[in-house]
Design a protein around this motif. Structure first.
Motif, PDB file in Angstrom:
ATOM      1  N   ILE A 347       0.847  -1.216   0.000  1.00  0.00           N
ATOM      2  CA  ILE A 347       0.000   0.000   0.000  1.00  0.00           C
ATOM      3  C   ILE A 347       0.867   1.245   0.000  1.00  0.00           C
ATOM      4  O   ILE A 347       0.604   2.218  -0.728  1.00  0.00           O
ATOM      5  N   VAL A 348       1.936   1.253   0.807  1.00  0.00           N
ATOM      6  CA  VAL A 348       2.823   2.413   0.864  1.00  0.00           C
ATOM      7  C   VAL A 348       3.501   2.606  -0.476  1.00  0.00           C
ATOM      8  O   VAL A 348       3.669   3.734  -0.962  1.00  0.00           O
ATOM      9  N   SER A 349       3.903   1.505  -1.119  1.00  0.00           N
ATOM     10  CA  SER A 349       4.518   1.606  -2.428  1.00  0.00           C
ATOM     11  C   SER A 349       3.540   2.176  -3.438  1.00  0.00           C
ATOM     12  O   SER A 349       3.892   2.991  -4.299  1.00  0.00           O
ATOM     13  N   SER A 350       2.254   1.768  -3.311  1.00  0.00           N
ATOM     14  CA  SER A 350       1.225   2.308  -4.220  1.00  0.00           C
ATOM     15  C   SER A 350       1.025   3.808  -4.007  1.00  0.00           C
ATOM     16  O   SER A 350       0.874   4.570  -4.969  1.00  0.00           O
ATOM     17  N   VAL A 351       1.056   4.222  -2.734  1.00  0.00           N
ATOM     18  CA  VAL A 351       0.918   5.664  -2.434  1.00  0.00           C
ATOM     19  C   VAL A 351       2.081   6.424  -3.036  1.00  0.00           C
ATOM     20  O   VAL A 351       1.921   7.529  -3.590  1.00  0.00           O
ATOM     21  N   ARG A 352       3.297   5.841  -2.978  1.00  0.00           N
ATOM     22  CA  ARG A 352       4.480   6.515  -3.516  1.00  0.00           C
ATOM     23  C   ARG A 352       4.355   6.614  -5.033  1.00  0.00           C
ATOM     24  O   ARG A 352       4.671   7.654  -5.631  1.00  0.00           O
ATOM     25  N   ASN A 353       3.873   5.582  -5.657  1.00  0.00           N
ATOM     26  CA  ASN A 353       3.699   5.617  -7.105  1.00  0.00           C
ATOM     27  C   ASN A 353       2.652   6.666  -7.514  1.00  0.00           C
ATOM     28  O   ASN A 353       2.782   7.348  -8.536  1.00  0.00           O
ATOM     29  N   SER A 354       1.579   6.771  -6.734  1.00  0.00           N
ATOM     30  CA  SER A 354       0.534   7.782  -7.029  1.00  0.00           C
ATOM     31  C   SER A 354       1.096   9.185  -6.940  1.00  0.00           C
ATOM     32  O   SER A 354       0.777  10.065  -7.767  1.00  0.00           O
ATOM     33  N   ALA A 355       1.967   9.391  -5.935  1.00  0.00           N
ATOM     34  CA  ALA A 355       2.563  10.724  -5.792  1.00  0.00           C
ATOM     35  C   ALA A 355       3.458  11.030  -6.971  1.00  0.00           C
ATOM     36  O   ALA A 355       3.461  12.163  -7.502  1.00  0.00           O
ATOM     37  N   LEU A 356       4.225  10.017  -7.421  1.00  0.00           N
ATOM     38  CA  LEU A 356       5.098  10.247  -8.555  1.00  0.00           C
ATOM     39  C   LEU A 356       4.280  10.499  -9.825  1.00  0.00           C
ATOM     40  O   LEU A 356       4.629  11.347 -10.657  1.00  0.00           O
ATOM     41  N   THR A 357       3.169   9.758  -9.970  1.00  0.00           N
ATOM     42  CA  THR A 357       2.308   9.938 -11.143  1.00  0.00           C
ATOM     43  C   THR A 357       1.677  11.338 -11.161  1.00  0.00           C
ATOM     44  O   THR A 357       1.607  12.014 -12.197  1.00  0.00           O
ATOM     45  N   ALA A 358       1.216  11.815  -9.992  1.00  0.00           N
ATOM     46  CA  ALA A 358       0.603  13.158  -9.898  1.00  0.00           C
ATOM     47  C   ALA A 358       1.615  14.234 -10.225  1.00  0.00           C
ATOM     48  O   ALA A 358       1.302  15.236 -10.894  1.00  0.00           O
ATOM     49  N   GLN A 359       2.852  14.004  -9.780  1.00  0.00           N
ATOM     50  CA  GLN A 359       3.887  14.988 -10.057  1.00  0.00           C
ATOM     51  C   GLN A 359       4.186  15.035 -11.541  1.00  0.00           C
ATOM     52  O   GLN A 359       4.336  16.115 -12.137  1.00  0.00           O
ATOM     53  N   ALA A 360       4.242  13.882 -12.157  1.00  0.00           N
ATOM     54  CA  ALA A 360       4.528  13.823 -13.588  1.00  0.00           C
ATOM     55  C   ALA A 360       3.392  14.461 -14.396  1.00  0.00           C
ATOM     56  O   ALA A 360       3.624  15.211 -15.363  1.00  0.00           O
ATOM     57  N   ARG A 361       2.138  14.179 -13.996  1.00  0.00           N
ATOM     58  CA  ARG A 361       0.987  14.777 -14.704  1.00  0.00           C
ATOM     59  C   ARG A 361       0.988  16.294 -14.545  1.00  0.00           C
ATOM     60  O   ARG A 361       0.718  17.037 -15.492  1.00  0.00           O
ATOM     61  N   TYR A 362       1.297  16.767 -13.364  1.00  0.00           N
ATOM     62  CA  TYR A 362       1.338  18.219 -13.112  1.00  0.00           C
ATOM     63  C   TYR A 362       2.400  18.879 -13.982  1.00  0.00           C
ATOM     64  O   TYR A 362       2.160  19.937 -14.584  1.00  0.00           O
ATOM     65  N   ASN A 363       3.554  18.249 -14.075  1.00  0.00           N
ATOM     66  CA  ASN A 363       4.628  18.825 -14.882  1.00  0.00           C
ATOM     67  C   ASN A 363       4.233  18.870 -16.364  1.00  0.00           C
ATOM     68  O   ASN A 363       4.520  19.843 -17.079  1.00  0.00           O
ATOM     69  N   ALA A 364       3.539  17.807 -16.816  1.00  0.00           N
ATOM     70  CA  ALA A 364       3.147  17.757 -18.228  1.00  0.00           C
ATOM     71  C   ALA A 364       2.116  18.848 -18.543  1.00  0.00           C
ATOM     72  O   ALA A 364       2.217  19.553 -19.561  1.00  0.00           O
ATOM     73  N   ILE A 365       1.148  18.968 -17.667  1.00  0.00           N
ATOM     74  CA  ILE A 365       0.107  20.003 -17.906  1.00  0.00           C
ATOM     75  C   ILE A 365       0.705  21.395 -17.841  1.00  0.00           C
ATOM     76  O   ILE A 365       0.365  22.285 -18.632  1.00  0.00           O
ATOM     77  N   ASN A 366       1.622  21.599 -16.926  1.00  0.00           N
ATOM     78  CA  ASN A 366       2.258  22.912 -16.784  1.00  0.00           C
ATOM     79  C   ASN A 366       3.045  23.260 -18.042  1.00  0.00           C
ATOM     80  O   ASN A 366       3.044  24.412 -18.510  1.00  0.00           O
TER      81      ASN A 366
END
Length: 725
Positions: A347-366
């Motif tokens: 679960i913690v690994s999944s949370v870490r992956n979600s954070a990395l995915t959100a960061q990547a999506r934010y950078n792409a949209i920006n």
């Protein structure tokens, strides 16, 4: 008692009501004059009114700004056009304009009517001569145009128009001799006015449509050109629009929205990761991690762990620690714990992956947003010129639509004719003439007659400077009024007839005697002198009447005629002048010869007498004084009939020899200034003025000046008894 001052007492103020009452009494005294003047004015006015030619006035009412029912009008159906008082006045001038008047003349053929066309009149007046260019010109030779123009002028002088009070209703009036013609002319003016308004509106609408049609063609071409220029510019610069905005603007707005959502998701993921790592590093409770709590597998393992723990507790109470079942349960507990730890790490690994995915999506949209901003910035420069072109196109289209709407409205007005004014009350033939106004003229003239009669009466009264009442005597002389002696009757002075004590004349003489007796303090006067300002005042008649009345009452009375210029005592006693005062004072006659006895009344009298040469002489003052003193000892009353004070200077001496002086004034005859001049002759002397006696008073006229009558009347029975006594 000395009376050296005879000035009138000062007038009292604050007597407006008395002045009004006095004015009313003046009018009442001469009411017949007021009525006569008013009646004369009424008759003259009636004759004048009947001699005037009656004129009839016909009136039509026109409502200005009538309700609009025009489908092409900008106003709502039934709404009135807005007009003000100046607009109504302007419409009044239009109604009575020369153009409409000329059309009325032609419509009704008024140029053939002699009442309107001076050329057709046999007897031309001065006004016709002035209006006509050449009064001697034959009517058949006068140009018709000139006759119509002159008829129009005459017609306009008989027609008027104006607003009613402060409303929008316009009154059109015509005043002529024929009632039916007045109505026809008035209605013709109103109808032609409405017709002219319709023609004017139609003409204006046609002219406006012609102009608007040309403008619409030009505006239509301009609108097409402007809109083509806008679309060409969009295509050339890629400034396409969707829902009233460009594609770049829509993309920028959408990326902004996505960036906000990505940033929110990124922050939430980082927060969950930070919380999970902190719990794992600190060895805290895993239940504080939302993902762990919400995991179905974790929930199942925890339930299994709880069940194994319950079983272990039951077995531990029965078996020992080394029992196989106890060791088996413990192994199960360890296995379950390892599974839970492994699941938590997942679960913690999944949370870490979600954070990395959100960061990547934010950078792409920006990154995409920055690129869109750059693209929008480049397109804004082109949009400035595009908006300018768009504004020009919009303005051209708005102007085109306005002109098109006006064109349609004017076309509808041209087809649907309706004036903005309508006749709400056509003129009818009047029943009664409007001129001359008989009632106002007769009423006004009668009122003016009453006013003129009133002024005439007041003027006549202002010229009356005589004495009329006792108040007049007191106000003018400051002396009391002793009596009001009415006019005489021959029977009351004739010595051969019975004396009537109940008559008004006798009552006034008795009152005069009473007032003389109380005119001064102490003993009543014995020697009384009667005088006046001028002759014919009636003093001698009053003297003789008083002497007779006192004699009838049983008193010893003697009357001395001191008027040596115009002796009259002997005439009043009905005898001839014989030896008298002059003879007695000169010593040519004895007292027995000079004293005359009236057989009818018993009065003794000393006449004026005659001088030896036949002319009267002025008496000897000292001897006269001695004579009067001697007579006062032998008689109860001595009456001296003196001459008028403004005629005989001896009256001043007489006044100083007598105990009282009675100043006789003729009622309504002698002017006040003459009386005052006579009284002023006694100023500075020792004359004892008892008062004034008004003589020859007309009882009937006196009632008009006083509030009460002159005398109290006896009943017939008492009057008969008084005569018998």
């Amino acid at each position: 008692m000395s009376n050296a001052h005879f000035a009138a007492p000062p007038a009292q103020g604050g007597r407006s009501s008395d002045d009004l009452f006095a004015t009313l009494r003046k009018l009442a005294r001469h009411y017949w004059i007021v009525l006569a003047v008013a009646a004369t004015a009424f008759v003259v006015a009636m004759i004048a009114v009947r001699s005037l030619t009656p004129l009839y006035t016909a009136t039509a009412e026109i409502l200005i700004g009538a309700p609009v029912n025009d489908a092409g009008s900008s106003l709502a159906p039934g709404e009135r056009q807005s007009v003000d008082s100046e607009a109504v006045q302007s419409q009044a001038r239009i109604v009575t304009s020369r153009t409409i008047a000329r059309r009325v003349v032609e419509k009704l053929a008024l140029d053939r009517d002699p009442d309107f066309n001076p050329y057709l009149r046999e007897d031309k007046s001065l006004l016709d001569t002035i209006l006509m260019r050449n009064s001697s010109e034959d009517k058949r030779q006068a140009p018709r145009e000139e006759q119509v123009a002159l008829t129009t002028e005459v017609l306009l002088s008989k027609v008027s128009a104006g607003p009613t009070d402060r409303s929008h209703v316009l009154n059109v009036q015509t005043e002529v001799e024929d009632a039916h013609l007045a109505a026809r002319i008035t209605n013709a003016f109103a109808e032609l006015y409405i017709e002219q308004m319709l023609v004017r509106q139609t003409t204006m609408a046609q002219q406006a449509n012609t102009w608007l049609g040309g403008q619409l063609d030009e505006l239509r071409r301009q609108v097409d050109a402007n809109e083509r220029a806008v679309e060409e510019y969009r295509r050339k610069h890629g400034l396409y629009e969707a829902n009233a905005s460009t594609v770049s603007d829509q993309q920028l707005a959408e990326l902004n929205t996505q960036l906000v959502l990505a940033e929110s998701e990124k922050a939430q993921a980082e927060a969950r990761l930070s919380q999970a790592q902190e719990v794992l590093n600190s060895g805290g409770e895993l239940d504080s991690i939302p993902e762990v709590v919400n995991s179905p597998l974790i929930q199942a393992l925890e339930e299994k762990q709880a069940e194994i723990a319950r079983q272990a507790a039951e077995l531990s109470s029965v078996y020992g620690p080394m029992h196989p079942r106890i060791t088996n349960i413990e192994a199960q507990q360890e296995d379950t714990k390892r599974k839970i730890d492994a699941e938590v790490r997942k679960i913690v690994s999944s949370v870490r992956n979600s954070a990395l995915t959100a960061q990547a999506r934010y950078n792409a949209i920006n990154a995409r947003l920055d690129a869109a901003k750059s693209e929008v910035s480049e397109s804004n420069v082109d949009s400035v010129e595009l908006r300018q072109l768009q504004r020009e196109a919009d303005a051209s289209r708005t102007l085109f639509e306005n002109f098109l709407e006006r064109y349609k409205r004017n076309s509808a007005q041209e087809q649907f004719k309706q004036a903005s004014a309508w006749i709400i009350s056509p003129a009818a033939a009047p029943v009664r003439p409007s001129f001359p106004p008989k009632t106002p003229i007769l009423a006004g003239t009668t009122l003016m007659g009453i006013l003129l009669g009133t002024l005439l009466v007041l003027f006549m009264e202002s010229l009356d400077r005589t004495f009329r009442t006792s108040d007049d005597v007191v106000k003018a002389t400051g002396l009391p009024n002793l009596a009001l002696v009415p006019t005489f009757r021959k029977s009351e002075l004739a010595g051969n007839r019975a004396y009537d004590p109940a008559s008004p004349f006798s009552e006034s003489i008795y009152k005069l005697h009473t007032r003389i007796m109380f005119s001064q303090p102490g003993d009543p006067p014995k020697v009384t002198m009667f005088t006046s300002a001028v002759p014919d005042e009636g003093k001698s008649r009053i003297s003789v009447s008083l002497a007779r009345q006192l004699a009838y009452a049983g008193r010893r009375v003697i009357i001395v005629d001191g008027d040596l210029r115009r002796p009259s005592v002997h005439k009043l006693l009905g005898t001839k002048n014989g030896p008298g005062l002059i003879d007695l004072l000169n010593g040519t006659s004895t007292p027995d010869e000079a004293v005359y006895r009236d057989e009818a009344s018993g009065v003794h009298a000393i006449f004026a007498g005659r001088s030896p040469n036949g002319e009267n002489m002025l008496p000897d003052v000292q001897r006269l004084r001695m004579l009067l003193a001697s007579l006062s000892k032998h008689y109860d009353t001595v009456i001296l009939d003196a001459p008028p004070v403004l005629v005989g200077a001896e009256v001043i001496h007489y006044a100083q020899m007598t105990d009282a002086t009675v100043f006789v004034v003729r009622w309504g005859k002698t002017p006040k200034n003459v009386v005052l001049d006579g009284l002023h002759q006694f100023a500075g002397t020792q004359a004892r003025i008892a008062g004034v006696a008004l003589a020859q008073v007309n009882p009937r006229l006196y009632k008009r000046y006083a509030e009460v009558g002159l005398h109290y009347r006896y009943p017939a029975r008492q009057k008969t008894a008084a005569r018998l006594q």
